[in-house]
Write a protein that holds these residues in place. Structure first.
Motif, PDB file in Angstrom:
ATOM      1  N   ALA A  55     -25.317 -38.313 -86.843  1.00 31.87           N
ATOM      2  CA  ALA A  55     -24.567 -37.564 -88.035  1.00 31.87           C
ATOM      3  C   ALA A  55     -24.553 -38.207 -89.085  1.00 31.87           C
ATOM      4  O   ALA A  55     -24.615 -37.595 -90.148  1.00 31.87           O
ATOM      5  CB  ALA A  55     -23.338 -36.874 -87.425  1.00 31.87           C
ATOM      6  N   THR A  90     -27.615 -34.157 -90.461  1.00 27.38           N
ATOM      7  CA  THR A  90     -26.950 -34.017 -91.660  1.00 27.38           C
ATOM      8  C   THR A  90     -28.100 -34.182 -92.762  1.00 27.38           C
ATOM      9  O   THR A  90     -29.152 -35.080 -92.391  1.00 27.38           O
ATOM     10  CB  THR A  90     -25.897 -34.770 -91.988  1.00 27.38           C
ATOM     11  N   ARG A 124     -18.516 -33.476 -86.261  1.00 24.09           N
ATOM     12  CA  ARG A 124     -18.404 -32.394 -87.298  1.00 24.09           C
ATOM     13  C   ARG A 124     -17.108 -32.270 -88.029  1.00 24.09           C
ATOM     14  O   ARG A 124     -16.964 -32.349 -89.182  1.00 24.09           O
ATOM     15  CB  ARG A 124     -18.638 -31.088 -86.710  1.00 24.09           C
ATOM     16  N   SER A 126     -24.565 -32.821 -96.144  1.00 24.21           N
ATOM     17  CA  SER A 126     -24.352 -31.415 -95.672  1.00 24.21           C
ATOM     18  C   SER A 126     -23.569 -31.278 -94.632  1.00 24.21           C
ATOM     19  O   SER A 126     -23.142 -32.421 -93.874  1.00 24.21           O
ATOM     20  CB  SER A 126     -25.707 -30.683 -95.282  1.00 24.21           C
ATOM     21  N   GLU A 127     -22.960 -30.078 -94.083  1.00 25.74           N
ATOM     22  CA  GLU A 127     -22.145 -29.968 -92.834  1.00 25.74           C
ATOM     23  C   GLU A 127     -23.392 -30.511 -91.857  1.00 25.74           C
ATOM     24  O   GLU A 127     -24.644 -30.611 -92.017  1.00 25.74           O
ATOM     25  CB  GLU A 127     -22.064 -28.456 -92.537  1.00 25.74           C
ATOM     26  N   MET A 128     -22.874 -30.506 -90.673  1.00 22.62           N
ATOM     27  CA  MET A 128     -23.768 -31.118 -89.521  1.00 22.62           C
ATOM     28  C   MET A 128     -24.236 -30.175 -88.842  1.00 22.62           C
ATOM     29  O   MET A 128     -23.511 -29.190 -88.758  1.00 22.62           O
ATOM     30  CB  MET A 128     -22.638 -31.936 -88.563  1.00 22.62           C
TER      31      MET A 128
END
Length: 463
Positions: free
Chosen positions: A429, A86, A49, A98-100
């Motif tokens: 991720a 993600t 992240r 996207s964010e994780m």
């Protein structure tokens, strides 16, 4: 010569590589992975992240801008997998990640995933879009893909390790096709086994499975993923089938006797076992045999077995166990079949070293050296066989620096340059970028033609 085989619309039936007597199991929809995490490396979700946030600052669109050298053929939204998730939106020569999100079986993480997917989806407006998702039909991300697929959209089920390979190629700026060494804990295979020790030749819309670690059984199916001792029992059984029950492994003594009895029966009958080629699960097994872990994984996130083995090896520089080209099984057993990499002689030699009281740090160092040699031999064979000289490394096992660096150096000594991830994590991720590009390429190729539901288990996989 490979043959291009199209999707079929029924279930995948490719039984060629799965051992007789083993049942095929899909990976569990939601699960607590063993100490290696879902990718086969340590649970690095926090570090992944941070890497995503540092490398790809948000631009306010709901994702992280990520320029690539090749353009997405059509606009696409890829939903990733259920852990270390993600979401990726692809348009032109840009991707937005996207964010994780963590384990999507947790309600709060699933809600975050839905919000990220919806925000990226809205940025497309009303235009046509392709939806990419994992091949596993019961993942939460796959189920969501089916929900948001409408008449104007096409959804593509992308094989897990193919997505890893294409993601790494795009991240490292490597032209396709590539030879990909993809090693992790689990990914649903075309033959319904659990893949995770793969040598692939990949184009954007197809791949050939050139080689893989030979299968071993996981007693109890998904229970083996949570309980590393089950992987160890499966590995010992596969390596020493005649006298495996007489092998003395101190770590097994800490396992509940009834659970051991059930696992033994599962191995001997083939009932409720899951065949796997996963290097992550092989790391689990060796960690158990060297007494680095014993009990079932608790609710916390203990260090990964792969990292524990790397730390145990320390600074030792040891030769690999005595494997030859023949021992690596680098000869096709039948036309069109993937080569099976035979790790059994290594395991028998390791068991002999353990019985003789050899220093576990030396055994760990030799194990790493043998895996490096085995993967390098297979990758070099793939380069010679296909004429493709671009090699990428991806998957959670390559969080292990000794494995990653050792393989890069070994391939360099053979005149082959291997590339790894640059901006994205090597684990799941970073997978959604490749998933998006494969789905986009497939939709562009097929266009308005007959639409498949899943890839077929042929010598060459064409979506």
């Amino acid at each position: 010569m490979t043959h291009r085989r199209q999707f079929n619309t029924g279930p995948v039936t490719g039984a060629g590589d799965v051992p007789a007597g083993s049942r095929r199991f899909a990976p569990p929809t939601t699960r607590r992975e063993s100490r290696t995490g879902e990718d086969g490396g340590p649970d690095t979700s926090g570090k992944d992240r941070e890497k995503l946030n540092e490398a790809l600052p948000t631009d306010g669109s709901g994702g992280m801008p990520f320029p690539i050298t090749k353009a997405f053929p059509v606009d696409v939204l890829a939903l990733g997998v259920d852990r270390q998730n993600t979401v990726c939106l692809g348009r032109g020569q840009s991707a937005w990640l996207s964010e994780m999100h963590g384990d999507l079986s947790r309600p709060e993480e699933y809600r975050r995933f839905l919000a990220s997917a919806a925000k990226l989806e809205r940025s497309f407006g009303d235009g046509a879009i392709a939806i990419g998702h994992d091949l596993h039909s019961t993942l939460l991300t796959t189920l969501h893909a089916h929900r948001i697929t409408r008449m104007s959209r096409k959804s593509v089920a992308v094989q897990h390790h193919h997505a890893h390979a294409i993601s790494c190629a795009l991240d490292a700026g490597v032209e396709l096709p590539v030879i990909a060494v993809v090693c992790d804990g689990s990914g649903y295979g075309l033959d319904r086994a659990i893949w995770g020790g793969e040598i692939l030749c990949c184009e954007a819309e197809s791949f050939v499975r050139l080689a893989h670690l030979d299968y071993f059984p996981l007693p109890g199916g998904e229970a083996a993923i949570r309980s590393p001792w089950r992987s160890a029992m499966g590995v010992v059984y596969a390596a020493m089938p005649e006298d495996w029950s007489s092998v003395s492994v101190p770590t097994f003594s800490g396992v509940d006797p009834e659970q051991r009895r059930i696992a033994t029966r599962q191995l001997e009958t083939g009932c409720d076992t899951m065949p796997t080629s996963s290097l992550g699960r092989l790391f689990d097994a060796v960690a158990v045999l060297l007494e680095l872990c014993r009990d079932d994984t608790g609710e916390g996130e203990p260090p990964g077995e792969a990292s524990a083995l790397e730390a145990l090896a320390g600074v030792h520089e040891c030769p690999p166990y005595g494997l030859t080209l023949d021992g690596l099984a680098l000869a096709l057993s039948k036309k069109g079949a993937a080569v099976r990499l035979n790790w059994r002689p290594m395991m028998r030699a390791m068991m002999a070293d353990i019985a003789r009281g050899v220093d576990p740090s030396v055994i760990s160092a030799r194990f790493h050296a043998t895996i490096v040699t085995m993967l390098a031999e297979a990758a070099e064979w793939g380069v010679r066989t296909t004429g493709v000289d671009r090699v990428v490394l991806s998957g959670g096992c390559f969080v292990n620096q000794r494995l990653r660096t050792g393989l890069i150096v070994e391939l360099q000594a053979r005149g082959i340059e291997a590339k790894t991830h640059v901006r994205l994590p090597t684990g799941d991720a970073g997978l959604s970028l490749g998933q998006a590009f494969v789905a986009s390429s497939v939709v562009a190729r097929i266009g308005g033609g007959a639409w498949p539901s899943a890839p077929s288990a042929g010598s060459e996989t064409v979506y």
